[in-house]
Design an enzyme around this catalytic site. Structure first.
Site, mmCIF file in Angstrom:
data_model
loop_
_atom_site.group_PDB
_atom_site.id
_atom_site.type_symbol
_atom_site.label_atom_id
_atom_site.label_comp_id
_atom_site.label_asym_id
_atom_site.label_seq_id
_atom_site.Cartn_x
_atom_site.Cartn_y
_atom_site.Cartn_z
ATOM 1 C CE1 TYR A 53 29.422 37.650 30.689
ATOM 2 C CE2 TYR A 53 30.596 37.583 28.607
ATOM 3 C CZ TYR A 53 30.273 37.013 29.819
ATOM 4 O OH TYR A 53 30.809 35.788 30.147
ATOM 5 C CB SER A 236 38.150 33.075 35.690
ATOM 6 O OG SER A 236 37.146 34.051 35.746
ATOM 7 C CG LEU A 238 44.990 35.402 33.136
ATOM 8 C CD1 LEU A 238 45.210 36.774 32.517
ATOM 9 C CD2 LEU A 238 46.315 34.629 33.207
ATOM 10 N N GLY A 241 42.432 37.861 37.458
ATOM 11 C CA GLY A 241 43.559 38.787 37.529
ATOM 12 C C GLY A 241 44.545 38.495 38.629
ATOM 13 C CG LEU A 243 46.896 32.879 38.483
ATOM 14 C CD1 LEU A 243 46.230 31.865 37.566
ATOM 15 C CD2 LEU A 243 48.061 32.247 39.228
ATOM 16 C CB THR A 244 48.231 39.728 36.453
ATOM 17 O OG1 THR A 244 47.633 40.457 37.544
ATOM 18 C CG2 THR A 244 47.147 39.261 35.490
ATOM 19 N N GLY A 245 49.620 38.910 39.329
ATOM 20 C CA GLY A 245 50.432 39.444 40.416
ATOM 21 C C GLY A 245 50.090 40.867 40.801
ATOM 22 C CE LYS A 246 44.591 42.953 37.612
ATOM 23 N NZ LYS A 246 43.976 43.486 36.368
#
Length: 347
Positions: A53, A236, A238, A241, A243-246
């Site tokens: 990372y 993961s 989400l 990302g 599932l945040t809707g962004k």
């Protein structure tokens, strides 16, 4: 914050785990420090990292930077005893570490040396193998996965050899527990059986992708967890990302993961956006935050040890922390099941 057992180790970890793969790329060291301290204050006692990372994006010049940031926090704050730390040994093909060598008894001491130095600690609580040498069906490889050319005898011998090296590290006090990542049911069970044969550390957890939209764990892996006391550390949760809707309606926020990594590792599909719409609709109808709903749902799964989430802003972190106090109603759970049946395996 609910605590869960880490396999049969006697270690307890929080049901939410703070991920770190953006520290050193999307996040500065100071922002990483702030996230760690806020998470600990909220009752999280578990932080996950890896020698490779950050990965947003991954470059030779940044590999290892996340562990160094955590090490700087240890040096500055002196709170190493306040939490459980997990990191990972990269495997074959990761050219920025050990010239892409596979995981072996020979690579383990060197990899641990390097992680301990960067982390500025004397021990690692959970030491994980990032992916199996023989390959994996994770990261969308399930569509073409073919294990027919695997060398069973070589795989089992490598497991026994690695467990011997790991046990020597346990005896030295440099690691406390052993985990896997991106593994299969057969592989995880074979690691458990090899530990019985050799007396090496028994696998405690497996860190695989899991979310409302990625449920490969629900069948054979779930059965393995129930019978072998090996819990899931979900990454993961989400869906990178989604599932945040962004990312709905063609949006790509500047500096977001999609802006950096394009197709989100194969997750960006037409069916994925339709599935997200279904889950966003459930959250809206029930007056829930979609991020908290997605994380809280993961926490309900019977095989779950901890749900690993990441954040690039403190607002995102605060929102995610709220999932620990959320109980989903029977109506919400039923609606989620209906949506899953309508949108199975969207990527």
């Amino acid at each position: 914050m609910q605590m869960k057992p880490l396999g049969r180790t006697g270690i307890k970890v929080s049901q939410l785990c703070l991920g770190s793969m953006t520290w050193g790329s999307q996040n500065t060291a100071e922002e990483g420090f702030e996230q760690i301290e806020r998470a600990l204050d909220a009752g999280i006692n578990f932080i996950d990292t890896a020698e490779m990372y950050p990965t947003t994006p991954m470059h030779a010049k940044t590999v290892g930077r996340t562990e160094r940031i955590i090490g700087l926090w240890h040096e500055d704050r002196g709170r190493r005893q306040d939490y459980i730390l997990a990191t990972k040994h990269s495997g074959e093909g990761m050219k920025h570490r050990r010239e892409g060598a596979p995981i072996s008894a020979a690579t383990i001491p060197e990899a641990i040396d390097d992680s301990l130095r960067r982390l500025q600690t004397d021990y690692i609580d959970l030491y994980q193998f990032h992916w199996p040498n023989r390959g994996s069906y994770m990261f969308r490889k399930n569509w073409t996965y073919d294990p027919s050319r695997q060398d069973r005898a070589a795989t089992l011998q490598n497991m026994e050899d690695c467990l011997g090296a790991l046990q020597r590290e346990v005896d030295r006090g440099r690691i406390r527990a052993f985990g896997l990542s991106n593994e299969s049911a057969w592989g995880t069970t074979q690691w458990a059986e090899a530990a019985t044969r050799t007396g090496g550390p028994r696998v405690a957890t497996v860190q695989n992708e899991y979310s409302l939209m990625c449920r490969l764990y629900d069948t054979d892996m779930a059965e393995m967890s129930a019978n072998e006391d090996v819990g899931l550390l979900a990454f993961s949760p989400l869906a990178a990302g989604l599932l945040t809707g962004k990312y709905q309606d063609g949006k790509v926020p500047e500096g977001s993961r999609m802006d950096i990594n394009g197709d989100l590792g194969g997750r960006k599909t037409t069916r994925a956006f339709a599935a997200v719409d279904a889950y966003l609709d459930i959250a809206q109808r029930h007056g829930l935050d979609p991020v908290q709903m997605a994380l809280a749902w993961c926490c309900t799964r019977p095989f779950m040890t901890s749900v690993i989430f990441g954040a690039t802003t403190m607002d995102q972190l605060e929102c995610a922390l709220g999932a620990a106090d959320l109980t989903l109603s029977a109506e919400v759970m039923a609606d989620i099941d209906t949506a899953h049946r309508a949108h199975p395996m969207p990527y």
